[in-house]
Write a protein that holds these residues in place. Structure first.
Motif, PDB file in Angstrom:
ATOM      1  N   TYR A  71      17.337  40.755  28.542  1.00 49.81           N
ATOM      2  CA  TYR A  71      16.412  39.650  28.717  1.00 49.81           C
ATOM      3  C   TYR A  71      15.526  39.743  29.952  1.00 49.81           C
ATOM      4  O   TYR A  71      14.621  38.962  30.115  1.00 49.81           O
ATOM      5  CB  TYR A  71      17.199  38.319  28.782  1.00 49.81           C
ATOM      6  N   GLY A  72      15.804  40.647  30.862  1.00 45.64           N
ATOM      7  CA  GLY A  72      14.999  40.775  32.064  1.00 45.64           C
ATOM      8  C   GLY A  72      15.598  39.979  33.216  1.00 45.64           C
ATOM      9  O   GLY A  72      16.605  39.290  33.079  1.00 45.64           O
ATOM     10  N   LYS A  73      14.946  40.045  34.388  1.00 46.21           N
ATOM     11  CA  LYS A  73      15.537  39.441  35.576  1.00 46.21           C
ATOM     12  C   LYS A  73      15.222  37.956  35.717  1.00 46.21           C
ATOM     13  O   LYS A  73      15.617  37.335  36.680  1.00 46.21           O
ATOM     14  CB  LYS A  73      15.126  40.194  36.824  1.00 46.21           C
ATOM     15  N   ASP A  74      14.525  37.347  34.790  1.00 48.54           N
ATOM     16  CA  ASP A  74      14.229  35.918  34.866  1.00 48.54           C
ATOM     17  C   ASP A  74      15.426  35.071  34.421  1.00 48.54           C
ATOM     18  O   ASP A  74      15.365  33.850  34.442  1.00 48.54           O
ATOM     19  CB  ASP A  74      13.012  35.573  34.017  1.00 48.54           C
TER      20      ASP A  74
ATOM     21  N   SER B 196      18.793  33.234  34.782  1.00 38.48           N
ATOM     22  CA  SER B 196      19.506  32.701  35.954  1.00 38.48           C
ATOM     23  C   SER B 196      20.966  32.522  35.676  1.00 38.48           C
ATOM     24  O   SER B 196      21.420  32.452  34.589  1.00 38.48           O
ATOM     25  CB  SER B 196      18.918  31.380  36.387  1.00 38.48           C
TER      26      SER B 196
END
Length: 87
Positions: free
Chosen positions: A82-85, A87
């Motif tokens: 999903y990527g680093k966004d 949380s």
């Protein structure tokens, strides 16, 4: 020894199978006469503790992963997916 009618033989076949697997015998009744005897031919396999232990060794996890390592691998997978966004 149990008695069973030809009608019960058709309608309660699971009961017949269960009785035969336990080693019981049945006498078959047709029109109020005993016409035969049903004997079990099922022979259970003897328990082999060595084969059972070998089977258990094959299904054991080879390496125990700590909770911290599991979380690290999970986070890495989620970042790749999903990527680093996230949380």
């Amino acid at each position: 020894m149990q008695y069973i009618t030809t009608t019960e033989l058709r309608t309660k076949s699971s009961k017949v199978v269960h009785t035969l697997k336990e080693g019981g015998t049945l006498r078959l009744i047709h029109r109020s006469k005993v016409i035969g005897e049903i004997l079990p031919t099922y022979e259970p396999k003897p328990f082999d503790p060595d084969a059972f232990e070998k089977f258990l060794d094959n299904i054991k996890p080879k390496k125990i992963i700590s909770r911290k390592d599991r979380e690290r691998v999970y986070r890495k997978h989620m970042m790749e997916k999903y990527g680093k966004d996230l949380s």
